[in-house]
Write an enzyme that holds these catalytic residues in place. Sequence first.
Site, short mmCIF file in Angstrom:
data_model
loop_
_atom_site.label_atom_id
_atom_site.label_comp_id
_atom_site.label_asym_id
_atom_site.label_seq_id
_atom_site.Cartn_x
_atom_site.Cartn_y
_atom_site.Cartn_z
CG HIS A 1 83.30 52.51 57.62
ND1 HIS A 1 84.00 53.83 57.77
CD2 HIS A 1 82.13 52.71 57.01
CE1 HIS A 1 83.16 54.70 57.43
NE2 HIS A 1 81.93 54.08 57.03
N PRO A 2 83.71 47.56 58.14
CG PRO A 2 81.84 45.76 58.35
CD PRO A 2 82.05 47.16 58.35
#
Length: 530
Positions: A465-466
Amino acid sequence: MISREVPTVYDYVVVGAGSAGSVLASRLSEDPRVRVALVEAGPQDTADEIHLPVAFPSLFKSPLDWDYDTEPEAGLSLRRAYLPRGRVVGGSSSMNAMIYIRGARADYDGWAAGGADGWSYDEVLPYFLKAEDNERGKDVYHGVGGPLTVSEGRSQHPLGEAFLYAAEQAGHLRNDDFNGPSQLGVGRYQVTQRNGMRCSAAVAYLHSAADRPNLTVITDALAHRVVFDNGRATGVVIGRSGSIEVIRAEREIIVTAGAYGSAQLLLLSGVGPAAQLSAFGIEVVCDLPVGQNLQDHLSVFLNYRTDHESLMTALTPENLGLLQEAGRGPLTSNIGEAGGFIETRSGLAGPDIQFHMAPVLFHGEGMGAATEHGYAFGPCLINPTSRGELTLRSAAPGTAPRIRHNYLGTEADRASLIAGLRSALEIAAQPALQELNTGEFLTPAGDSDADLLDFAARTGQTLYHPTSTCAIGAVVDPRLRVLGVRGLRVADASVMPSVVRGNTNAPTIMIGEKASVMVLEDAESEGSQA
């Protein structure tokens, strides 16, 4: 290498056919008068492993994966963390775990309070509803009739139910809708699936639009840089089939290449920290903190053996028949079938820990072999205070950037994760799981702070989940226009001022929906002023 310029000119060029790019290309091309090009570095999403939900880990380190790694992470015992990202039409929505989570109201209200006008929870909710076709039906929190199918999991593995019973025995309340009034509690995740198969952003938005004559999807084309003319973005240089081409945009270029890809493309184009760009001989177009403020969710999984059947043996003729005939069974599993959200201390605006439960061993950053039956679950740090950065490694567009997430870089993050691991161990000790447990496969040496932190450092992994490398307020304005230039917008998870408390695919699709409306509104406004 031959250089040539494509004679075709578009109104909009969208770079990146991932979760947001698929939405934008589809929505903008709904108007037959608007010419849209969608540029994607990877191929079409035809691989069977994409569409079979349980198979997504087999895409890791495949040709459909960007296969990034971090720099050595101090908080992970100087390990380089593996960072899978989809290099294919659909982007990471073609290889994710399909969990449909929006995040907390406090996330979006926090964005708005920080200056992101128009991004409060009440203002973004309509775009979630617009995207959604939820099989539960329509209510104040859910939509029907949208492109994105949201369904109940069709696997319902018994090991997942055992985890939920154990969590209830440990004092956690059951929550049937994490996207409703409250996130807190444990339950089954809804998933982006259609009839038991993956409903990626490409399936939801692009496949039905593929035959539109005004939409051109250009695959296997790596974006090299954005072209500027007197401070206005006018084209994108791409490489494909051994040649260099320039795709021109008369109205806008919209970058939707994700938190890593969008930041790297802006840097290669001269938009970013001046000192960094100058060091690579890149002409500075605009000095902005591109690549800074990088955030991600770190997850740690406890693994236990069991003598009950897990997903390890899911691929059988019987289960294949269940999938083909009824769209259900173990092959529809998204692996992270169940989980929940907790607050590890009082006074928080929302949960700081999320649990994911897999009815199969899940270790080695998702690539460890499942050679025996088991199950895995553990805490994910969903409101991190650590901040990382993405910087260039080279001015060559095909070279991976340097990525440093700075996982567990603050005392607050370490304290939250330690508390989350203690909660996980408490759940593991409850009767509902103990009666299935035949031994530890991968667990902490003890329950001291030192033992738990050591376990996290040795086994912690990204939850994919960057965000936030082109954040609203720092790199783009609240309408997602890049500051200091014209004709250039970013619209993906990179614009989040802070990462949401939960899985990021649904919020990224929401960003695509909201961005498409803003693009058309701004075009109409400019047209009326002309």
